[in-house]
Each structure stands twice: as structure tokens, then as C-alpha cells.
Design a protein around this motif. Structure first.
Motif, mmCIF file in Angstrom:
data_model
loop_
_atom_site.group_PDB
_atom_site.id
_atom_site.type_symbol
_atom_site.label_atom_id
_atom_site.label_comp_id
_atom_site.label_asym_id
_atom_site.label_seq_id
_atom_site.Cartn_x
_atom_site.Cartn_y
_atom_site.Cartn_z
ATOM 1 N N ALA A 70 2.048 -7.300 12.826
ATOM 2 C CA ALA A 70 0.825 -6.837 12.173
ATOM 3 C C ALA A 70 0.757 -5.316 12.051
ATOM 4 O O ALA A 70 0.254 -4.801 11.060
ATOM 5 C CB ALA A 70 -0.395 -7.347 12.933
ATOM 6 N N VAL A 71 1.253 -4.593 13.074
ATOM 7 C CA VAL A 71 1.156 -3.135 13.089
ATOM 8 C C VAL A 71 2.414 -2.556 13.717
ATOM 9 O O VAL A 71 2.868 -3.031 14.759
ATOM 10 C CB VAL A 71 -0.076 -2.659 13.904
ATOM 11 N N LEU A 72 2.976 -1.536 13.083
ATOM 12 C CA LEU A 72 4.044 -0.715 13.676
ATOM 13 C C LEU A 72 3.461 0.670 13.868
ATOM 14 O O LEU A 72 3.015 1.296 12.907
ATOM 15 C CB LEU A 72 5.247 -0.624 12.741
ATOM 16 N N GLU A 73 3.457 1.130 15.116
ATOM 17 C CA GLU A 73 2.890 2.440 15.423
ATOM 18 C C GLU A 73 3.784 3.119 16.454
ATOM 19 O O GLU A 73 3.799 2.736 17.623
ATOM 20 C CB GLU A 73 1.469 2.275 15.959
ATOM 21 N N GLY A 74 4.550 4.103 15.997
ATOM 22 C CA GLY A 74 5.503 4.753 16.896
ATOM 23 C C GLY A 74 6.507 3.735 17.387
ATOM 24 O O GLY A 74 7.161 3.070 16.602
ATOM 25 N N ALA A 75 6.623 3.608 18.703
ATOM 26 C CA ALA A 75 7.564 2.663 19.299
ATOM 27 C C ALA A 75 6.880 1.367 19.716
ATOM 28 O O ALA A 75 7.426 0.596 20.491
ATOM 29 C CB ALA A 75 8.235 3.300 20.513
ATOM 30 N N ARG A 76 5.674 1.121 19.180
ATOM 31 C CA ARG A 76 4.921 -0.082 19.542
ATOM 32 C C ARG A 76 4.744 -1.002 18.342
ATOM 33 O O ARG A 76 4.562 -0.545 17.218
ATOM 34 C CB ARG A 76 3.539 0.283 20.075
ATOM 35 N N ALA A 77 4.774 -2.296 18.636
ATOM 36 C CA ALA A 77 4.514 -3.313 17.627
ATOM 37 C C ALA A 77 3.351 -4.164 18.097
ATOM 38 O O ALA A 77 3.300 -4.568 19.258
ATOM 39 C CB ALA A 77 5.741 -4.194 17.437
ATOM 40 N N THR A 78 2.416 -4.426 17.206
ATOM 41 C CA THR A 78 1.352 -5.373 17.495
ATOM 42 C C THR A 78 1.714 -6.674 16.802
ATOM 43 O O THR A 78 1.929 -6.708 15.589
ATOM 44 C CB THR A 78 -0.008 -4.866 16.985
ATOM 45 N N LEU A 79 1.820 -7.725 17.596
ATOM 46 C CA LEU A 79 2.196 -9.047 17.114
ATOM 47 C C LEU A 79 0.984 -9.966 17.168
ATOM 48 O O LEU A 79 0.180 -9.872 18.104
ATOM 49 C CB LEU A 79 3.314 -9.625 17.986
ATOM 50 N N VAL A 80 0.868 -10.865 16.183
ATOM 51 C CA VAL A 80 -0.252 -11.798 16.131
ATOM 52 C C VAL A 80 0.284 -13.185 15.811
ATOM 53 O O VAL A 80 1.125 -13.337 14.919
ATOM 54 C CB VAL A 80 -1.272 -11.369 15.047
ATOM 55 N N THR A 81 -0.197 -14.196 16.540
ATOM 56 C CA THR A 81 0.171 -15.582 16.238
ATOM 57 C C THR A 81 -0.784 -16.133 15.191
ATOM 58 O O THR A 81 -1.838 -15.558 14.925
ATOM 59 C CB THR A 81 0.099 -16.485 17.485
ATOM 60 N N ASP A 82 -0.430 -17.287 14.626
ATOM 61 C CA ASP A 82 -1.307 -17.952 13.663
ATOM 62 C C ASP A 82 -2.630 -18.378 14.315
ATOM 63 O O ASP A 82 -3.636 -18.536 13.636
ATOM 64 C CB ASP A 82 -0.622 -19.176 13.061
ATOM 65 N N GLU A 83 -2.610 -18.551 15.636
ATOM 66 C CA GLU A 83 -3.822 -18.947 16.366
ATOM 67 C C GLU A 83 -4.711 -17.758 16.700
ATOM 68 O O GLU A 83 -5.797 -17.930 17.235
ATOM 69 C CB GLU A 83 -3.445 -19.678 17.669
ATOM 70 N N GLY A 84 -4.234 -16.542 16.456
ATOM 71 C CA GLY A 84 -5.044 -15.348 16.704
ATOM 72 C C GLY A 84 -4.727 -14.605 17.987
ATOM 73 O O GLY A 84 -5.333 -13.580 18.277
ATOM 74 N N THR A 85 -3.773 -15.095 18.755
ATOM 75 C CA THR A 85 -3.349 -14.380 19.955
ATOM 76 C C THR A 85 -2.618 -13.118 19.529
ATOM 77 O O THR A 85 -1.847 -13.137 18.576
ATOM 78 C CB THR A 85 -2.395 -15.259 20.795
ATOM 79 N N SER A 86 -2.859 -12.018 20.226
ATOM 80 C CA SER A 86 -2.163 -10.783 19.886
ATOM 81 C C SER A 86 -1.483 -10.201 21.115
ATOM 82 O O SER A 86 -1.877 -10.481 22.247
ATOM 83 C CB SER A 86 -3.123 -9.755 19.274
ATOM 84 N N ALA A 87 -0.458 -9.404 20.864
ATOM 85 C CA ALA A 87 0.280 -8.736 21.931
ATOM 86 C C ALA A 87 0.807 -7.417 21.386
ATOM 87 O O ALA A 87 1.175 -7.324 20.218
ATOM 88 C CB ALA A 87 1.438 -9.599 22.412
ATOM 89 N N VAL A 88 0.812 -6.400 22.232
ATOM 90 C CA VAL A 88 1.418 -5.117 21.893
ATOM 91 C C VAL A 88 2.681 -4.995 22.730
ATOM 92 O O VAL A 88 2.639 -5.140 23.954
ATOM 93 C CB VAL A 88 0.457 -3.942 22.177
ATOM 94 N N VAL A 89 3.817 -4.775 22.059
ATOM 95 C CA VAL A 89 5.117 -4.759 22.720
ATOM 96 C C VAL A 89 5.871 -3.501 22.294
ATOM 97 O O VAL A 89 5.854 -3.140 21.114
ATOM 98 C CB VAL A 89 5.943 -6.013 22.327
ATOM 99 N N LEU A 90 6.528 -2.854 23.237
ATOM 100 C CA LEU A 90 7.390 -1.729 22.896
ATOM 101 C C LEU A 90 8.606 -2.248 22.143
ATOM 102 O O LEU A 90 9.208 -3.259 22.528
ATOM 103 C CB LEU A 90 7.827 -0.982 24.147
#
Length: 65
Positions: free
Chosen positions: A22-42
Motif C-alpha cells: 500500500a505504501v513505500l516510504e524510505g526503507a519501510r513498506a506498509t502491507l494490507v491484506t484483503d481483510e484489512g489487516t495492516s503491517a509495516v515492515v522494513l
């Protein structure tokens, strides 16, 4: 050899789930599932994770079997 592209909107397999980038910001990625769960991962952690794959193509840096 075809390389997968990791960009916003890409579908990824990571940690047993399918995510949308969903989002790339610097060295971080924001991931989202179809169910709406989100995670920020380096990104280095994401790319190095053994379960990481780009849906529809090989993950960057990995050779197909």
C-alpha cells in the motif's frame, strides 16, 4: 529471466498471507491484506524473509527452480 517488480499495488506473499503493498516510504513498506489487516515492515527484512514472494513472478534476487 523475468524479474518481478515491487511497487505500490503489488501483491506479495509474506508470513503466510497475501498482502497488497500500500505504501513505500524510505526503507519501510506498509502491507494490507484483503481483510484489512495492516503491517509495516522494513524492506531488507521483507526481502530476506524466507516466505517472501511476489505473486505472479519470482521474487527479486531468487532463481526459479
Amino acid at each position: 529471466m523475468t524479474q518481478a517488480v515491487v511497487e505500490v499495488g503489488a501483491r506479495l506473499r509474506y508470513d503466510g498471507r497475501i498482502w497488497t503493498l500500500a505504501v513505500l516510504e524510505g526503507a519501510r513498506a506498509t502491507l494490507v491484506t484483503d481483510e484489512g489487516t495492516s503491517a509495516v515492515v522494513l524492506l531488507p527484512y521483507l526481502f530476506a524473509h524466507p516466505s517472501f514472494e511476489v505473486e505472479g513472478g519470482p521474487a527479486p534476487g531468487r532463481m526459479p527452480p
